[in-house]
Design an enzyme around this catalytic site. Structure first.
Site, mmCIF file in Angstrom:
data_model
loop_
_atom_site.group_PDB
_atom_site.id
_atom_site.type_symbol
_atom_site.label_atom_id
_atom_site.label_comp_id
_atom_site.label_asym_id
_atom_site.label_seq_id
_atom_site.Cartn_x
_atom_site.Cartn_y
_atom_site.Cartn_z
ATOM 1 N N GLN A 178 -21.066 -3.741 13.376
ATOM 2 C CA GLN A 178 -19.725 -4.299 13.265
ATOM 3 C C GLN A 178 -19.188 -4.107 11.840
ATOM 4 O O GLN A 178 -19.899 -4.360 10.865
ATOM 5 C CB GLN A 178 -19.751 -5.792 13.597
ATOM 6 C CG GLN A 178 -20.118 -6.103 15.035
ATOM 7 C CD GLN A 178 -18.978 -5.849 16.011
ATOM 8 O OE1 GLN A 178 -17.893 -5.419 15.634
ATOM 9 N NE2 GLN A 178 -19.222 -6.107 17.287
ATOM 10 N N TYR A 229 -24.322 -3.134 27.557
ATOM 11 C CA TYR A 229 -23.726 -2.381 26.446
ATOM 12 C C TYR A 229 -24.226 -2.976 25.123
ATOM 13 O O TYR A 229 -23.456 -3.248 24.205
ATOM 14 C CB TYR A 229 -22.197 -2.426 26.474
ATOM 15 C CG TYR A 229 -21.547 -1.970 27.750
ATOM 16 C CD1 TYR A 229 -21.286 -0.622 28.002
ATOM 17 C CD2 TYR A 229 -21.164 -2.903 28.718
ATOM 18 C CE1 TYR A 229 -20.676 -0.214 29.181
ATOM 19 C CE2 TYR A 229 -20.537 -2.506 29.892
ATOM 20 C CZ TYR A 229 -20.304 -1.160 30.118
ATOM 21 O OH TYR A 229 -19.688 -0.762 31.288
ATOM 22 N N GLU A 282 -28.735 -0.531 27.451
ATOM 23 C CA GLU A 282 -27.899 0.417 26.715
ATOM 24 C C GLU A 282 -28.291 1.835 27.140
ATOM 25 O O GLU A 282 -29.473 2.114 27.370
ATOM 26 C CB GLU A 282 -28.123 0.228 25.201
ATOM 27 C CG GLU A 282 -27.471 1.250 24.302
ATOM 28 C CD GLU A 282 -25.971 1.283 24.439
ATOM 29 O OE1 GLU A 282 -25.454 2.364 24.790
ATOM 30 O OE2 GLU A 282 -25.314 0.252 24.207
ATOM 31 N N CYS A 316 -12.644 -5.226 22.863
ATOM 32 C CA CYS A 316 -11.774 -4.818 21.763
ATOM 33 C C CYS A 316 -10.476 -4.190 22.267
ATOM 34 O O CYS A 316 -9.695 -3.661 21.469
ATOM 35 C CB CYS A 316 -12.503 -3.833 20.842
ATOM 36 S SG CYS A 316 -13.066 -2.325 21.668
ATOM 37 N N CYS A 368 -3.300 1.010 8.743
ATOM 38 C CA CYS A 368 -2.766 -0.355 8.680
ATOM 39 C C CYS A 368 -1.363 -0.401 9.287
ATOM 40 O O CYS A 368 -0.369 -0.523 8.571
ATOM 41 C CB CYS A 368 -2.745 -0.848 7.235
ATOM 42 S SG CYS A 368 -4.377 -1.065 6.534
ATOM 43 N N CYS A 378 -1.036 7.149 6.419
ATOM 44 C CA CYS A 378 -2.427 7.283 6.867
ATOM 45 C C CYS A 378 -2.613 6.735 8.275
ATOM 46 O O CYS A 378 -3.531 7.146 8.979
ATOM 47 C CB CYS A 378 -3.382 6.621 5.885
ATOM 48 S SG CYS A 378 -3.791 4.903 6.233
ATOM 49 N N CYS A 415 0.867 -1.182 0.000
ATOM 50 C CA CYS A 415 0.000 0.000 0.000
ATOM 51 C C CYS A 415 0.896 1.222 0.000
ATOM 52 O O CYS A 415 1.760 1.355 0.881
ATOM 53 C CB CYS A 415 -0.918 0.009 1.213
ATOM 54 S SG CYS A 415 -1.880 1.543 1.374
ATOM 55 N N CYS A 456 -8.639 2.085 -0.721
ATOM 56 C CA CYS A 456 -8.044 1.403 0.443
ATOM 57 C C CYS A 456 -8.273 -0.088 0.337
ATOM 58 O O CYS A 456 -9.395 -0.546 0.063
ATOM 59 C CB CYS A 456 -8.662 1.958 1.719
ATOM 60 S SG CYS A 456 -8.164 1.080 3.217
#
Length: 453
Positions: A282, A311, A332, A407, A81, A78, A72, A158
């Site tokens: 997602q 959540y 939530e 995450c 990645c 950027c 790339c 991208c």
């Protein structure tokens, strides 16, 4: 003592969760972006702090076994990645190590970490893109912000996005050039076109194009519609979102439909969902289905279970499990997400689900007053992790099992340690690579209540 501009020889031992290689020189840790494990290199020191320093690669003397050409032209600028200089097996190994290290070092826990599950696709997996729009010498362009700045790096094609996104980007930029109006300038607050926002329903094939503008309308709206449809006939929704404020927030409160419907639909883990510009969803469809399957397996659900989904967002993870339990309660704090969750339940004919707009503590008190006690809790917090009140509420409700979906390995490890003190033993951790080529990894962890606690 190292000082700025020193040239040093360095061997890279590992990669941090921010994507920088790390080696040691005379006992001091040196962090080097775009370095790979096993690299022997010459680094130039650019910043020195009391216990560590930063360097940049001057020369790769001998590449590590997992180093590859990024493929790339803009990935180093950027900032998205940050692991594209590693081959995919090397990337997966580092992410699995991050999870194990966080659990042991931050959480102080001994938890079996399963081999990481790879994403079904490592390229072209993102179903969402938000491109800031800039003005160059040859006209308008779309791209991404450079790390820690709002400099727009042109990147309309991208590799993380599906290829047809690039065709839409090109069509929108051609429209902007023909429209007589210029892209937005953050410094002056002038200009019309701020962001291009694309969403894709992978299971349905539906595509949304949303142009965010500094005003109420755009010139020649039908020209935009015709150019976008010519470039990508699969587009089913073309919108203009108005955001006239001097703000870093991308979307404004008002959206107008130029073509098609105000939202698109998709099917995730057997649940049909409606996706508007403001909906959380997602970004890796196939990866999310893999993640949800892992969460359901660890939850060990039965027809007698009461499942509490904290959540819950638009309810997708809980609704994917609802048919396996007696009752699903989602909680939530974002009111619009609760409305989306309720509508998703109705759309799918799921009658044993309800959703509360509340924080975890208030929800726990309400459920307790009803005499309802969840037997399984799913926690899917944002990157900052769970707040103390939520973890305390979970402990008071006393479910048999807690399944955490995280995450962020660091905040996950912190929260697991809190739950262990409250009487829950972590059984195993399953990393899942939802975000290939980036410095992000998801983990599902099962915790079981210790008898007598």
């Amino acid at each position: 003592m190292l000082k700025k501009n020193d040239l040093i020889s360095l061997e890279i031992q590992s990669v941090t969760s921010q994507g920088s290689g790390v080696g040691r020189h005379e006992g001091m840790a040196v962090f080097v972006p775009h370095a790979a494990p096993g690299d022997r290199l010459t680094a130039r020191i650019v910043k020195v702090l009391p216990s560590y320093c930063y360097g940049i690669i001057q020369e790769v003397v001998e590449p590590g076994p997992g180093r590859v050409e990024p493929g790339c032209p803009v990935c180093r600028r950027c900032g998205g990645c940050s692991l594209r200089h590693l081959d995919y097996p090397a990337e997966l190994a580092e992410k699995e190590r991050w999870v194990a290290d966080a659990i042991a070092r931050i959480g102080g826990l001994a938890v079996p970490v399963q081999p990481i599950l790879s994403s079904p696709r490592a390229e072209g997996y993102r179903n969402k893109a938000q491109y800031p729009i800039g003005q160059g010498e040859e006209g308008a362009f779309c791209g991404f912000y450079a790390p820690r700045s709002h400099q727009i790096i042109p990147a309309g094609d991208c590799r993380l996005q599906p290829p047809f996104f690039a065709r839409i980007v090109q069509a929108v930029c051609r429209y902007i050039d023909q429209s007589g109006q210029r892209p937005y300038d953050e410094a002056t607050g002038s200009g019309l076109y701020r962001h291009l926002y694309l969403r894709w329903g992978e299971a349905t094939g539906q595509v949304m194009v949303c142009l965010v503008v500094n005003g109420q309308r755009i010139p020649q709206p039908q020209l935009l519609v015709s150019m976008v449809l010519a470039a990508c006939p699969g587009v089913t929704s073309i919108l203009v979102n108005s955001n006239p404020k001097r703000t870093n927030v991308i979307l404004g409160p008002e959206t107008k439909v130029l073509f098609g419907a105000p939202a698109i639909r998709d099917v995730l883990a057997g649940v049909e969902v409606e996706i508007s510009p403001l909906s959380f969803y997602q970004v890796n469809h196939q990866g999310a289905e893999l993640l949800y399957r892992q969460a359901a397996e660890l939850a060990q659900l039965s027809p007698d279970d009461v499942l509490l989904d904290l959540y819950c967002g638009a309810g997708t993870i809980g609704l994917s499990m609802a048919r396996q339990v007696r009752e699903l309660v989602g909680v939530e704090v974002v009111e619009s997400a609760v409305r989306d969750a309720g509508e998703n339940a109705r759309r799918n004919g799921i009658l044993n689900a309800r959703f509360l707009c509340a924080d975890a503590g208030a929800a726990a008190a309400r459920l307790e007053a009803e005499g309802l006690r969840p037997t399984v809790v799913v926690l899917d917090p944002p990157r900052k992790g769970c707040d103390a009140a939520t973890l305390a509420a979970v402990a008071r409700m006393g479910p048999k099992r807690v399944v955490m979906v995280s995450c962020n390995p660091a905040t996950m490890a912190r929260d697991l340690a809190v739950l262990q003190k409250a009487g829950y033993r972590p059984q195993l951790a399953q990393p899942v690579d939802m975000f290939p080529r980036t410095a992000h990894v998801e983990t599902v962890v099962l915790m079981s209540r210790v008898e007598g606690k």
